[in-house]
Design a protein around this motif. Structure first.
Motif, PDB file in Angstrom:
ATOM      1  N   VAL A  71     -27.784  46.433  -4.850  1.00 32.38           N
ATOM      2  CA  VAL A  71     -27.577  47.036  -6.242  1.00 32.38           C
ATOM      3  C   VAL A  71     -26.012  46.892  -6.736  1.00 32.38           C
TER       4      VAL A  71
ATOM      5  N   TYR B 167     -27.092  43.679 -16.405  1.00 33.13           N
ATOM      6  CA  TYR B 167     -26.461  45.235 -16.170  1.00 33.13           C
ATOM      7  C   TYR B 167     -27.273  45.891 -17.313  1.00 33.13           C
TER       8      TYR B 167
ATOM      9  N   GLY C 254     -27.294  52.552 -16.825  1.00 33.52           N
ATOM     10  CA  GLY C 254     -28.024  53.512 -15.907  1.00 33.52           C
ATOM     11  C   GLY C 254     -27.884  54.799 -16.368  1.00 33.52           C
TER      12      GLY C 254
ATOM     13  N   VAL D 251     -25.877  49.529 -14.391  1.00 29.22           N
ATOM     14  CA  VAL D 251     -26.565  49.196 -12.836  1.00 29.22           C
ATOM     15  C   VAL D 251     -27.400  47.822 -13.141  1.00 29.22           C
ATOM     16  N   ARG D 252     -27.302  47.114 -12.011  1.00 26.45           N
ATOM     17  CA  ARG D 252     -27.672  45.757 -11.834  1.00 26.45           C
ATOM     18  C   ARG D 252     -28.522  45.582 -10.561  1.00 26.45           C
TER      19      ARG D 252
ATOM     20  N   GLY E 176     -32.733  47.864 -14.685  1.00 24.56           N
ATOM     21  CA  GLY E 176     -31.310  48.537 -14.288  1.00 24.56           C
ATOM     22  C   GLY E 176     -31.148  49.792 -15.137  1.00 24.56           C
TER      23      GLY E 176
ATOM     24  N   TYR F  37     -33.448  52.316 -13.704  1.00 23.92           N
ATOM     25  CA  TYR F  37     -33.665  52.665 -12.227  1.00 23.92           C
ATOM     26  C   TYR F  37     -33.003  53.965 -11.607  1.00 23.92           C
TER      27      TYR F  37
END
Length: 422
Positions: free
Chosen positions: A122, A138, A141, A310-311, A377, A380
């Motif tokens: 991540v 992305y 998140g 988040v990616r 993402g 997640y």
């Protein structure tokens, strides 16, 4: 000549760190003080610093840096208190003389490939401009609550608060680094970043004069239960007065608490300094205990903004590295134009909190759901419902009810938040 030609990606060591800082000052608009140089060196993970260098004189002076980036190697807490190997992308910027040449794409692809090679599943970042990073997969998140709290707010009583003791000290790496790291390791909120590896670990203790804006150096508040640390916060204050009325401001940065009583004791201290009328903080989760403990919730002026982005770099590894809260069997087709290994149809089967993720056959329309990698993402860490994205028209539901099935499985009982600003 293609727009991205005439450059090469290179690693940066300490001998070129001042060149990196020059690009950062151009990219992020600011002039750094010479006396702050060591603070910035301490804040950056030098061994994971990269740059794009000019190789063609038609692009500029050969050998000069046109863009820079770095990353922190760490673990991140996922829903259920599990961990996933994570790369924290930071210091990403392009010199304004080299914009519109694809250098951002070059650097992010460089970051992706090197992170994947290190088995980091991540990537996360804080976004200076939020629209940029969705293009690279992305998703937002987590969200954070910014709050301005007037002095001495009344709180609903929490048992055990009176028995806790307080330490107020100047923040010092040698004295407090391990204490903070040990407390961080005990936090279970999704999004919590654990001890970064290598240089840059003391980034939270750096305190450039140019960033203080008249405030004192960082101080630390430590709450203890029978001598054992159970909460901490970095803070600083700035005096102010008008017509004899003292109305200074306190700023709270990173903080964490292990118990409800510890949280209440911490905020009782941080919101009741002499000569300080207002305490400001940017790192409250949307369900932070303080927001429920305040009797006058409206008295704390609040605003919700994005926190961590988040990616997913390795979809199956990332998905199995978290807990789920509802059994399900769902297929989803994923679009990912930057990491082709993630693209395609996947099947996630959840039983007793654990997921199995495998490739699935069929066309995109055969899958229960269709989404972009950025949507995965977004959900997640469990702070956003997949069904909400479906209702917004961002996730396509081919099989009625399956967005809800996966949403219930992925939603976290605790809102995510990254409390360490890297």
């Amino acid at each position: 000549m293609k727009k991205s030609e005439g450059y090469q990606s290179v690693s940066i060591d300490e001998s070129r760190i001042d060149e990196l800082f020059q690009v950062v000052q151009w990219a992020f608009v600011g002039e750094w003080l010479k006396e702050d140089r060591q603070d910035y060196i301490d804040a950056i993970p030098v061994e994971r610093s990269r740059a794009v260098e000019v190789t063609d004189e038609r692009r500029g002076n050969v050998g000069e840096l046109a863009g820079v980036h770095a990353s922190f190697g760490t673990d991140m807490i996922t829903p259920g208190g599990r961990r996933v190997a994570t790369a924290g992308l930071s210091w990403l910027g392009v010199h304004p003389a080299h914009r519109r040449r694809g250098l951002m794409t070059t650097m992010i692809h460089d970051h992706f490939s090197r992170s994947i090679a290190r088995h980091e599943h991540v990537s996360v970042l804080y976004a200076m401009e939020s629209e940029i990073y969705a293009r690279f997969g992305y998703g937002m998140g987590a969200q954070t609550v910014k709050a301005s709290i007037p002095r001495g707010p009344r709180m609903w009583h929490v048992d055990g608060t009176e028995e806790l003791t307080v330490r107020l000290e100047r923040a010092d790496f040698d004295q407090h680094d391990q204490l903070v790291a040990d407390l961080q390791a005990k936090l279970e909120r999704p999004g919590t970043i654990l001890n970064p590896v290598g240089s840059g670990r003391n980034a939270r203790f750096t305190d450039p004069v140019g960033n203080r804006h008249g405030m004192e150096r960082w101080r630390i508040c430590i709450i203890e239960d029978a001598g054992e640390p159970v909460a901490y916060a970095f803070f600083r204050r700035k005096p102010d007065s008008e017509l004899g009325i003292h109305d200074g401001v306190a700023q709270v940065r990173e903080h964490g608490s292990l118990t409800p009583a510890a949280s209440q004791k911490l905020w009782q201290v941080l919101t009741d300094f002499d000569l300080v009328g207002t305490t400001n903080t940017e790192n409250l989760a949307t369900d932070d205990p303080l927001l429920f403990q305040l009797k006058d919730a409206r008295g704390a002026r609040t605003k919700v903004i994005d926190n961590i982005w988040v990616r997913l770099l390795n979809v199956p590894e990332a998905l199995v590295a978290r807990e789920y809260f509802h059994d399900c069997d769902v297929t989803f087709h994923l679009s990912d134009r930057h990491i082709v290994e993630n693209a395609g149809t996947w099947r996630i089967v959840v039983k007793d909190g654990n997921a199995t993720v495998t490739r699935a056959e069929g066309t995109p329309d055969d899958a229960d759901l269709q989404m972009d990698i950025r949507h995965l993402g977004t959900v997640y860490l469990g702070g956003t419902s997949l069904e909400a994205l479906s209702s917004a028209g961002l996730v396509k539901e081919n099989t009625p009810g399956q967005a809800r099935e996966l949403a219930i499985a992925m939603l976290s009982p605790v809102a995510p938040l990254t409390n360490w600003d890297f």
